[in-house]
Design an enzyme around this catalytic site. Structure first.
Site, PDB file in Angstrom:
ATOM      1  N   TRP A  31       0.826  -1.218   0.000  1.00 35.47           N
ATOM      2  CA  TRP A  31       0.000   0.000   0.000  1.00 35.47           C
ATOM      3  C   TRP A  31       0.862   1.272   0.000  1.00 35.47           C
ATOM      4  O   TRP A  31       0.342   2.369  -0.052  1.00 35.47           O
ATOM      5  CB  TRP A  31      -0.941   0.016   1.202  1.00 35.47           C
ATOM      6  CG  TRP A  31      -0.259  -0.263   2.508  1.00 35.47           C
ATOM      7  CD1 TRP A  31       0.336   0.653   3.327  1.00 35.47           C
ATOM      8  CD2 TRP A  31      -0.114  -1.540   3.145  1.00 35.47           C
ATOM      9  NE1 TRP A  31       0.845   0.027   4.437  1.00 35.47           N
ATOM     10  CE2 TRP A  31       0.579  -1.321   4.357  1.00 35.47           C
ATOM     11  CE3 TRP A  31      -0.503  -2.843   2.810  1.00 35.47           C
ATOM     12  CZ2 TRP A  31       0.895  -2.358   5.226  1.00 35.47           C
ATOM     13  CZ3 TRP A  31      -0.189  -3.867   3.686  1.00 35.47           C
ATOM     14  CH2 TRP A  31       0.504  -3.629   4.861  1.00 35.47           C
ATOM     15  N   ARG A  32       2.200   1.091   0.082  1.00 34.48           N
ATOM     16  CA  ARG A  32       3.060   2.283   0.012  1.00 34.48           C
ATOM     17  C   ARG A  32       3.578   2.519  -1.403  1.00 34.48           C
ATOM     18  O   ARG A  32       4.218   3.528  -1.655  1.00 34.48           O
ATOM     19  CB  ARG A  32       4.257   2.117   0.952  1.00 34.48           C
ATOM     20  CG  ARG A  32       3.893   2.359   2.400  1.00 34.48           C
ATOM     21  CD  ARG A  32       5.110   2.301   3.308  1.00 34.48           C
ATOM     22  NE  ARG A  32       4.727   2.605   4.675  1.00 34.48           N
ATOM     23  CZ  ARG A  32       5.379   2.218   5.751  1.00 34.48           C
ATOM     24  NH1 ARG A  32       6.480   1.490   5.618  1.00 34.48           N
ATOM     25  NH2 ARG A  32       4.967   2.538   6.945  1.00 34.48           N
ATOM     26  N   GLU A  44      -5.449  -0.022   6.619  1.00 35.93           N
ATOM     27  CA  GLU A  44      -5.569   0.495   7.981  1.00 35.93           C
ATOM     28  C   GLU A  44      -6.544  -0.373   8.784  1.00 35.93           C
ATOM     29  O   GLU A  44      -6.270  -0.749   9.916  1.00 35.93           O
ATOM     30  CB  GLU A  44      -6.032   1.960   7.925  1.00 35.93           C
ATOM     31  CG  GLU A  44      -5.799   2.722   9.216  1.00 35.93           C
ATOM     32  CD  GLU A  44      -6.748   2.312  10.313  1.00 35.93           C
ATOM     33  OE1 GLU A  44      -6.261   1.956  11.400  1.00 35.93           O
ATOM     34  OE2 GLU A  44      -7.974   2.288  10.105  1.00 35.93           O
ATOM     35  N   GLN A  49      -4.951  -4.459  15.328  1.00 36.98           N
ATOM     36  CA  GLN A  49      -4.775  -5.661  16.174  1.00 36.98           C
ATOM     37  C   GLN A  49      -4.230  -6.866  15.424  1.00 36.98           C
ATOM     38  O   GLN A  49      -4.478  -8.000  15.811  1.00 36.98           O
ATOM     39  CB  GLN A  49      -6.103  -6.039  16.846  1.00 36.98           C
ATOM     40  CG  GLN A  49      -6.608  -4.946  17.745  1.00 36.98           C
ATOM     41  CD  GLN A  49      -8.015  -5.174  18.238  1.00 36.98           C
ATOM     42  OE1 GLN A  49      -8.753  -5.966  17.687  1.00 36.98           O
ATOM     43  NE2 GLN A  49      -8.373  -4.479  19.276  1.00 36.98           N
ATOM     44  N   THR A  50      -3.535  -6.657  14.330  1.00 39.96           N
ATOM     45  CA  THR A  50      -2.948  -7.781  13.592  1.00 39.96           C
ATOM     46  C   THR A  50      -1.546  -7.394  13.146  1.00 39.96           C
ATOM     47  O   THR A  50      -1.292  -6.229  12.871  1.00 39.96           O
ATOM     48  CB  THR A  50      -3.799  -8.102  12.341  1.00 39.96           C
ATOM     49  OG1 THR A  50      -5.171  -8.087  12.699  1.00 39.96           O
ATOM     50  CG2 THR A  50      -3.459  -9.457  11.768  1.00 39.96           C
ATOM     51  N   TYR A 127      -9.242   7.940  14.340  1.00 42.06           N
ATOM     52  CA  TYR A 127      -7.905   7.449  13.974  1.00 42.06           C
ATOM     53  C   TYR A 127      -7.822   7.130  12.470  1.00 42.06           C
ATOM     54  O   TYR A 127      -6.908   7.571  11.774  1.00 42.06           O
ATOM     55  CB  TYR A 127      -7.541   6.205  14.805  1.00 42.06           C
ATOM     56  CG  TYR A 127      -6.193   5.661  14.419  1.00 42.06           C
ATOM     57  CD1 TYR A 127      -5.035   6.250  14.897  1.00 42.06           C
ATOM     58  CD2 TYR A 127      -6.075   4.584  13.528  1.00 42.06           C
ATOM     59  CE1 TYR A 127      -3.778   5.795  14.507  1.00 42.06           C
ATOM     60  CE2 TYR A 127      -4.831   4.120  13.137  1.00 42.06           C
ATOM     61  CZ  TYR A 127      -3.692   4.718  13.635  1.00 42.06           C
ATOM     62  OH  TYR A 127      -2.462   4.260  13.239  1.00 42.06           O
ATOM     63  N   ASP A 145      -1.310   5.983  17.593  1.00 39.59           N
ATOM     64  CA  ASP A 145      -1.555   4.578  17.932  1.00 39.59           C
ATOM     65  C   ASP A 145      -0.587   4.174  19.047  1.00 39.59           C
ATOM     66  O   ASP A 145       0.125   5.021  19.605  1.00 39.59           O
ATOM     67  CB  ASP A 145      -1.418   3.678  16.688  1.00 39.59           C
ATOM     68  CG  ASP A 145       0.023   3.598  16.195  1.00 39.59           C
ATOM     69  OD1 ASP A 145       0.901   4.311  16.739  1.00 39.59           O
ATOM     70  OD2 ASP A 145       0.283   2.797  15.274  1.00 39.59           O
ATOM     71  N   CYS A 207      18.481   2.460  20.816  1.00 40.78           N
ATOM     72  CA  CYS A 207      18.752   3.908  20.881  1.00 40.78           C
ATOM     73  C   CYS A 207      19.985   4.298  20.063  1.00 40.78           C
ATOM     74  O   CYS A 207      20.046   5.400  19.516  1.00 40.78           O
ATOM     75  CB  CYS A 207      18.924   4.342  22.333  1.00 40.78           C
ATOM     76  SG  CYS A 207      17.450   4.044  23.322  1.00 40.78           S
ATOM     77  N   CYS A 210      18.971   5.128  16.660  1.00 38.34           N
ATOM     78  CA  CYS A 210      17.751   5.945  16.570  1.00 38.34           C
ATOM     79  C   CYS A 210      18.049   7.320  15.977  1.00 38.34           C
ATOM     80  O   CYS A 210      18.943   8.027  16.452  1.00 38.34           O
ATOM     81  CB  CYS A 210      17.142   6.102  17.959  1.00 38.34           C
ATOM     82  SG  CYS A 210      15.660   7.128  17.940  1.00 38.34           S
TER      83      CYS A 210
HETATM   84 FE1  SF4 Z   1      15.752   5.210  22.199  1.00 33.11          FE
HETATM   85 FE2  SF4 Z   1      14.995   6.652  20.105  1.00 33.11          FE
HETATM   86 FE3  SF4 Z   1      13.176   5.384  21.517  1.00 33.11          FE
HETATM   87 FE4  SF4 Z   1      14.431   7.478  22.523  1.00 33.11          FE
HETATM   88  S1  SF4 Z   1      13.044   7.480  20.786  1.00 33.11           S
HETATM   89  S2  SF4 Z   1      14.028   5.539  23.563  1.00 33.11           S
HETATM   90  S3  SF4 Z   1      16.453   7.238  21.645  1.00 33.11           S
HETATM   91  S4  SF4 Z   1      14.817   4.416  20.370  1.00 33.11           S
END
Ligand code: SF4
Length: 377
Positions: A31-32, A44, A49-50, A127, A145, A207, A210
């Site tokens: 769908w993208r 959507e 829930q899946t 939503y 969500d 993280c 991230c």
């Molecule tokens: Fe870690 Fe990024 Fe989530 Fe913050 S937003 S907890 S840096 S993964």
């Protein structure tokens, strides 16, 4: 509820980093590949829930068979049910079709052009309307969500359990409505969800990889295990059921055994096709019921198989046994007797059908019925 969000509002560099990351890392969902309100809407509703692993093949099959809103509006119950197997809550499929019928009948097949117009379509809530207008109309409305709640909780370092309340969700909606990228609102919403699904996972967020770590208070303060707080536990309802697996006897000449299915008329499985389900209070009540069933003249054999299937539908934990019956004749009298004995009027009154053994798994419309059938065969 107050969210510590000044740092997110004062510098929007994190938003650019999020969108850049999304451009490079978004998953290649069907769908993208091209954006249409119909495909976005179907995906959507299916994905509520899946998991995406379940949704993708079902989505491809669904849009191949029902490629547009007109086809969906005219889909039969049987077709819709067969396309919804494994996606849970068949009522969602019926609401989707009701929405398609509304668009065809009331709007000549034209999709709504605003958030408020989408909300007038049956089955479309805030939503879903946010998803549709942000992705298909570039309207800046945030989609909040579970993934987005988790990401916002961590970005703002919020561990208050109030986060999960209606008031908490309203605060998040208001915050993210103000942070959404006005040029790419649909991508922003999908990027937040994708970040939650791929990087900012519930357990062990990644993280180090991230894109928004610089803006994340939970990461800076070592709070990722307490943000978000655990959801207050919803009470789980234990329900004991017995599925009636009724077959016509194979000893009748020229009639190979066939199995009895009904379209359920009530409860959380309303509208689905499957085995009649009897709610009971325990083994003793089932033994008594079997003895009554044995007394029906057209019934040849009755065997009881105690709870061998477990299935959860949202807050309902189902424990399902089986009563297997063979009968001599598929007559209205038999159905009337069965209906009276198990005190379920719908057996005689509802839409019902007898199907051959090899067709049962294709005709039933819930994962629960498939589990029951697997235990039988
Ligand atoms: Fe870690 Fe990024 Fe989530 Fe913050 S937003 S907890 S840096 S993964």
């Amino acid at each position: 509820m107050i969210l510590e969000s000044n740092h997110l509002q004062s510098s929007l560099a994190w938003r650019t980093q999020l969108l850049n990351w999304y451009d490079l890392n978004k998953r290649d969902f069907p769908w993208r590949r091209f954006i249409s309100p119909y495909h976005t809407w179907v995906c959507e509703v299916m994905s509520q829930q899946t998991t995406m692993a379940v949704v993708v093949p079902r989505f491809n099959e669904f849009v191949a068979k029902l490629p547009n809103v007109h086809a969906l509006a005219h889909a039969s119950d049987e077709e819709l049910r067969s396309l919804w197997v494994g996606l849970g809550y068949y009522a969602r499929a019926r609401h989707l079709r009701a929405g398609a019928q509304d668009i065809v009948n009331r709007r000549n097949g034209e999709f709504p052009q605003s958030y408020n117009e989408w909300l007038t379509v049956p089955g479309v809530g805030p939503y879903t309307a946010s998803v549709l207008v942000s992705i298909c109309l570039d309207f800046p409305k945030a989609c909040v969500d579970g993934n987005v709640i988790r990401v916002v909780s961590r970005l703002t370092g919020t561990s208050a359990v109030e986060l999960w309340s209606e008031k908490g969700k309203a605060s998040i909606q208001s915050l993210v409505d103000g942070l959404i990228d006005p040029v790419r609102p649909g991508d922003f919403n999908q990027a937040m969800m994708e970040l939650g699904a791929l990087i900012c996972r519930k357990q062990s967020p990644d993280c180090c990889r991230c894109p928004v770590q610089d803006a994340c208070l939970a990461s800076a303060r070592n709070l990722t295990t307490t943000c978000p707080p655990n959801k207050p536990r919803a009470e789980v309802r234990r329900i004991q059921l017995a599925a009636l697996v009724i077959s016509s006897s194979d000893s009748v000449a020229d009639h190979p055994p066939e199995f009895f299915l009904i379209e359920r008329q009530e409860g959380f499985l309303s509208g689905t096709l499957g085995f009649p389900l009897i709610q009971h209070t325990g083994p003793q009540s089932l033994v008594e019921l079997c003895s009554k069933l044995s007394a029906i003249p057209q019934v040849r054999t009755v065997t009881l198989h105690e709870a061998n299937v477990r299935h959860t539908i949202t807050r309902n934990a189902l424990e399902v046994g089986q009563i297997r019956l063979t009968c001599d004749a598929r007559t209205p009298q038999l159905l009337a007797e069965l209906s009276r004995t198990v005190e379920q009027a719908q057996i005689a009154a509802a839409k019902q059908t007898w199907v051959s053994k090899k067709l049962v798994s294709r005709r039933v419309s819930t994962a629960l019925d498939l589990k029951v059938w697997e235990k039988f065969s």
